[in-house]
Motif scaffolding. Structure first.
Motif, PDB file in Angstrom:
ATOM      1  N   GLY A  43      -8.089 -11.395  -5.809  1.00  0.00           N
ATOM      2  CA  GLY A  43      -7.138 -12.889  -4.647  1.00  0.00           C
ATOM      3  C   GLY A  43      -5.963 -12.325  -4.663  1.00  0.00           C
ATOM      4  O   GLY A  43      -4.764 -12.628  -3.155  1.00  0.00           O
ATOM      5  N   LEU A  44      -5.185 -11.420  -6.165  1.00  0.00           N
ATOM      6  CA  LEU A  44      -3.707 -10.368  -5.162  1.00  0.00           C
ATOM      7  C   LEU A  44      -4.206  -8.703  -5.401  1.00  0.00           C
ATOM      8  O   LEU A  44      -4.014  -8.448  -6.025  1.00  0.00           O
ATOM      9  CB  LEU A  44      -2.849 -11.262  -5.636  1.00  0.00           C
ATOM     10  N   ILE A  45      -3.730  -8.471  -4.300  1.00  0.00           N
ATOM     11  CA  ILE A  45      -3.326  -6.918  -4.418  1.00  0.00           C
ATOM     12  C   ILE A  45      -2.129  -6.048  -3.666  1.00  0.00           C
ATOM     13  O   ILE A  45      -1.565  -6.463  -2.855  1.00  0.00           O
ATOM     14  CB  ILE A  45      -4.506  -6.330  -3.293  1.00  0.00           C
ATOM     15  N   LEU A  46      -0.988  -5.920  -5.071  1.00  0.00           N
ATOM     16  CA  LEU A  46       0.027  -5.094  -4.242  1.00  0.00           C
ATOM     17  C   LEU A  46      -0.653  -3.102  -4.038  1.00  0.00           C
ATOM     18  O   LEU A  46      -0.665  -2.740  -4.877  1.00  0.00           O
ATOM     19  CB  LEU A  46       0.456  -5.730  -5.688  1.00  0.00           C
ATOM     20  N   GLU A  47      -0.440  -3.229  -2.767  1.00  0.00           N
ATOM     21  CA  GLU A  47      -0.033  -2.051  -2.472  1.00  0.00           C
ATOM     22  C   GLU A  47       0.520  -0.723  -2.183  1.00  0.00           C
ATOM     23  O   GLU A  47       1.887  -1.347  -1.056  1.00  0.00           O
ATOM     24  CB  GLU A  47      -1.231  -2.108  -0.602  1.00  0.00           C
ATOM     25  N   SER A  48       0.758   0.309  -3.300  1.00  0.00           N
ATOM     26  CA  SER A  48       1.624   0.753  -2.425  1.00  0.00           C
ATOM     27  C   SER A  48       2.192   2.876  -2.261  1.00  0.00           C
ATOM     28  O   SER A  48       2.701   3.016  -1.964  1.00  0.00           O
ATOM     29  CB  SER A  48       3.522   0.992  -3.606  1.00  0.00           C
ATOM     30  N   ALA A  49       0.643   2.913  -2.369  1.00  0.00           N
ATOM     31  CA  ALA A  49       0.314   4.110  -1.637  1.00  0.00           C
ATOM     32  C   ALA A  49      -0.078   4.594  -0.728  1.00  0.00           C
ATOM     33  O   ALA A  49       0.231   5.461  -0.123  1.00  0.00           O
ATOM     34  CB  ALA A  49      -0.676   4.946  -2.733  1.00  0.00           C
ATOM     35  N   GLY A  50      -0.653   3.265   0.054  1.00  0.00           N
ATOM     36  CA  GLY A  50      -1.070   3.596   2.013  1.00  0.00           C
ATOM     37  C   GLY A  50      -2.101   4.885   1.245  1.00  0.00           C
ATOM     38  O   GLY A  50      -3.002   5.054   0.600  1.00  0.00           O
ATOM     39  N   GLY A  51      -2.081   4.727   2.919  1.00  0.00           N
ATOM     40  CA  GLY A  51      -3.115   5.611   3.635  1.00  0.00           C
ATOM     41  C   GLY A  51      -4.537   5.536   3.248  1.00  0.00           C
ATOM     42  O   GLY A  51      -5.079   4.535   2.877  1.00  0.00           O
ATOM     43  N   ALA A  52      -5.826   6.054   2.285  1.00  0.00           N
ATOM     44  CA  ALA A  52      -6.557   5.643   1.958  1.00  0.00           C
ATOM     45  C   ALA A  52      -6.664   4.777   0.945  1.00  0.00           C
ATOM     46  O   ALA A  52      -7.885   3.873   0.675  1.00  0.00           O
ATOM     47  CB  ALA A  52      -7.445   7.151   1.382  1.00  0.00           C
ATOM     48  N   SER A  53      -5.787   4.658   0.073  1.00  0.00           N
ATOM     49  CA  SER A  53      -5.642   3.681  -0.948  1.00  0.00           C
ATOM     50  C   SER A  53      -5.895   2.364  -0.391  1.00  0.00           C
ATOM     51  O   SER A  53      -6.378   1.108  -0.565  1.00  0.00           O
ATOM     52  CB  SER A  53      -4.494   3.830  -1.926  1.00  0.00           C
ATOM     53  N   LEU A  54      -4.492   2.323   1.091  1.00  0.00           N
ATOM     54  CA  LEU A  54      -4.650   0.616   1.479  1.00  0.00           C
ATOM     55  C   LEU A  54      -5.628   0.413   2.234  1.00  0.00           C
ATOM     56  O   LEU A  54      -6.300  -1.205   1.719  1.00  0.00           O
ATOM     57  CB  LEU A  54      -3.515   1.052   2.581  1.00  0.00           C
ATOM     58  N   ALA A  55      -6.267   1.941   2.601  1.00  0.00           N
ATOM     59  CA  ALA A  55      -8.032   1.543   3.371  1.00  0.00           C
ATOM     60  C   ALA A  55      -8.966   0.506   2.109  1.00  0.00           C
ATOM     61  O   ALA A  55      -9.857  -0.419   2.559  1.00  0.00           O
ATOM     62  CB  ALA A  55      -8.113   2.346   4.010  1.00  0.00           C
ATOM     63  N   HIS A  56      -8.899   1.291   0.898  1.00  0.00           N
ATOM     64  CA  HIS A  56      -9.713   0.491  -0.002  1.00  0.00           C
ATOM     65  C   HIS A  56      -8.764  -0.558  -0.988  1.00  0.00           C
ATOM     66  O   HIS A  56     -10.128  -1.543  -0.631  1.00  0.00           O
ATOM     67  CB  HIS A  56     -10.133   1.789  -1.031  1.00  0.00           C
ATOM     68  N   ALA A  57      -7.753  -0.267  -0.590  1.00  0.00           N
ATOM     69  CA  ALA A  57      -7.706  -1.982  -1.217  1.00  0.00           C
ATOM     70  C   ALA A  57      -8.472  -3.596  -0.188  1.00  0.00           C
ATOM     71  O   ALA A  57      -8.665  -4.256  -0.705  1.00  0.00           O
ATOM     72  CB  ALA A  57      -5.794  -2.051  -1.412  1.00  0.00           C
ATOM     73  N   ILE A  58      -8.001  -3.270   0.412  1.00  0.00           N
ATOM     74  CA  ILE A  58      -8.570  -3.851   2.022  1.00  0.00           C
ATOM     75  C   ILE A  58      -9.898  -4.509   1.683  1.00  0.00           C
ATOM     76  O   ILE A  58     -10.512  -5.276   1.915  1.00  0.00           O
ATOM     77  CB  ILE A  58      -8.413  -3.683   3.302  1.00  0.00           C
ATOM     78  N   ARG A  59     -10.405  -3.352   1.265  1.00  0.00           N
ATOM     79  CA  ARG A  59     -12.349  -3.721   1.091  1.00  0.00           C
ATOM     80  C   ARG A  59     -12.273  -4.451  -0.439  1.00  0.00           C
ATOM     81  O   ARG A  59     -14.036  -4.489  -0.432  1.00  0.00           O
ATOM     82  CB  ARG A  59     -13.490  -2.675   1.095  1.00  0.00           C
ATOM     83  N   LEU A  60     -11.176  -4.482  -0.917  1.00  0.00           N
ATOM     84  CA  LEU A  60     -11.271  -5.692  -1.881  1.00  0.00           C
ATOM     85  C   LEU A  60     -10.913  -6.630  -2.531  1.00  0.00           C
ATOM     86  O   LEU A  60     -10.702  -6.853  -3.044  1.00  0.00           O
ATOM     87  CB  LEU A  60     -10.301  -3.815  -3.297  1.00  0.00           C
ATOM     88  N   ASN A 108       4.572   2.969   1.063  1.00  0.00           N
ATOM     89  CA  ASN A 108       3.466   4.279   1.837  1.00  0.00           C
ATOM     90  C   ASN A 108       3.678   5.142   0.342  1.00  0.00           C
ATOM     91  O   ASN A 108       4.635   6.490   2.005  1.00  0.00           O
ATOM     92  CB  ASN A 108       3.668   4.698   3.244  1.00  0.00           C
ATOM     93  N   SER A 109       4.171   5.670  -0.488  1.00  0.00           N
ATOM     94  CA  SER A 109       4.122   6.704  -1.067  1.00  0.00           C
ATOM     95  C   SER A 109       3.675   7.904  -0.969  1.00  0.00           C
ATOM     96  O   SER A 109       3.780   9.295  -1.181  1.00  0.00           O
ATOM     97  CB  SER A 109       4.111   6.256  -3.068  1.00  0.00           C
ATOM     98  N   SER A 110       2.509   7.783  -0.444  1.00  0.00           N
ATOM     99  CA  SER A 110       1.585   9.342   0.080  1.00  0.00           C
ATOM    100  C   SER A 110       2.250   9.356   1.402  1.00  0.00           C
ATOM    101  O   SER A 110       1.738  11.011   1.878  1.00  0.00           O
ATOM    102  CB  SER A 110      -0.053   8.548   0.139  1.00  0.00           C
ATOM    103  N   GLY A 111       2.761   8.332   2.495  1.00  0.00           N
ATOM    104  CA  GLY A 111       3.313   9.606   3.296  1.00  0.00           C
ATOM    105  C   GLY A 111       1.766   9.141   4.075  1.00  0.00           C
ATOM    106  O   GLY A 111       2.018   9.261   5.582  1.00  0.00           O
ATOM    107  N   GLU A 112       1.066   9.003   3.783  1.00  0.00           N
ATOM    108  CA  GLU A 112      -0.037   9.064   5.316  1.00  0.00           C
ATOM    109  C   GLU A 112      -0.339   7.749   5.729  1.00  0.00           C
ATOM    110  O   GLU A 112      -0.232   6.757   4.999  1.00  0.00           O
ATOM    111  CB  GLU A 112      -1.691   9.459   3.898  1.00  0.00           C
TER     112      GLU A 112
END
Ligand SMILES: NC(=O)c1ccc[n+]([C@@H]2O[C@H](COP(=O)([O-])OP(=O)(O)OC[C@H]3O[C@@H](n4cnc5c(N)ncnc54)[C@H](OP(=O)(O)O)[C@@H]3O)[C@@H](O)[C@H]2O)c1
Length: 306
Positions: A192-209, A221-225
């Motif tokens: 129901g809630l996702i806190l996302e701070s890595a960015g890049g592929a992690s954010l893309a994956h978060a949206i699918r979850l 955007n810790s990854s800078g990606e």
């Protein structure tokens, strides 16, 4: 007084030097800084400016109350948030961005609260109510993450903590995580809630979850990606949203003190335990900055103004 000045072209990123005393405005108190913490975002900003005193997290003692009579009096132990200039022996702080510390809250603990604590608290508010909700937290072993895991669990959420590698998961269950996964691709189900701070592929994956009507709070955007997104990534999660977040602007100015008071009270009553992975003299800031950059700090890095 002494302060840490950025020297991006020098042999170290910062140097401890004699600097000018702060000149508080009428609405500002003068605070003797005892501890501050180092945030990942500051690793970037110290490289971008020359001759600047950074620093937003302050734990210390009020030397002089704000001239307009607001805020804690001289002698009070406080935690405070400043825009800059806190990596010094003394700093001017807006009276409405301070909270008094209980006797059982140390300066080191308090120093973890302004940037990281406010970010954890306020990002989680985007998922309220949290009772029974599945919450996924990336960067869970970091400064914001270790506080967010605890606050979410205490609010009744079922927390999945995402860490970069298995050993970074140590202690996550004690903080309140129900599940700990090394890599977001290992997370099961929707949230129901996702806190996302890595960015890049992690954010893309978060949206699918994310769940239908769920929220992905993007706060770092810790990854800078960069992230590539397509409408199809939201399949299965109609009316979900991606929410940007900045702790300085997410809520009204007059909410800083009440939120700091809340965080201090949670430490004081034992329901929030800041994880301080590194506590060193501010003279060692270059070493600590390297440790933080290399993802070798569990929780927060705190510097003592000794
Ligand atoms: N928007 C805002 O208002 C706001 C406020 C505060 C912080 N932030 C941002 O939020 C992020 C987290 O801040 P923080 O202070 O908690 O940082 P931190 O203490 O360094 O923690 C970051 C965590 O992210 C994980 N991570 C995953 N991929 C990474 C990568 N490629 N590079 C570096 N770390 C990676 C690390 O996991 P492992 O330890 O498992 O390796 C680390 O524990 C940072 O990007 C920061 O700039 C934004």
């Amino acid at each position: 007084m002494l302060g840490l000045i950025t020297t991006p072209n020098g042999s170290a990123p910062l140097e401890l030097r004699e600097v000018a005393e702060p000149q508080p405005q009428r609405n500002e108190a003068l605070v003797a800084v005892h501890a501050f913490s180092l945030n990942r975002g500051e690793l970037r900003s110290i490289r971008n400016y020359d001759g600047w005193i950074p620093g937003q997290d302050v734990a210390g003692v009020v030397l002089q109350q704000a001239a307009d009579g607001n805020g804690p009096p001289a002698g009070a132990r406080v935690v405070a948030l400043t825009d800059e200039f806190a990596w010094a022996q003394r700093v001017a702080v807006s009276a409405h961005r301070m909270a008094v510390l209980s006797d059982n809250v140390s300066f080191a603990q308090a120093a973890t609260l302004p940037v990281a604590g406010l970010t954890a608290l306020r990002t989680l508010r985007h998922g309220a109510p949290l009772l029974g909700k599945r919450v996924l937290i990336t960067g869970a072993a970091g400064g914001v993450g270790t506080l967010a895991v605890q606050l979410a669990a205490r609010s009744g959420a079922r927390v999945t903590a995402v860490v970069g590698r298995a050993e970074r998961g140590a202690g996550m269950r004690e903080l309140g995580a129900r599940e700990v996964v090394a890599g977001i691709d290992k997370a099961q189900g929707r949230f129901g809630l996702i806190l996302e701070s890595a960015g890049g592929a992690s954010l893309a994956h978060a949206i699918r979850l994310v769940e239908p009507k769920g929220t992905v709070v993007v706060y770092g955007n810790s990854s800078g990606e960069p992230t590539t997104l397509a409408f199809a990534d939201f399949r299965g999660a109609p009316n979900s949203r991606v929410q940007s977040f900045s702790y300085f602007y997410s809520e009204a100015e007059d909410r800083f003190a009440p939120d700091l008071v809340l965080l201090v009270s949670l430490i004081a009553d034992g329901s929030l335990r800041p994880l301080i992975g590194v506590e060193r003299s501010w003279r060692d800031i270059a070493t600590v900055a390297e440790q933080l950059r290399d993802r070798r700090v569990a929780g927060k890095a705190v510097l003592m103004v000794d």
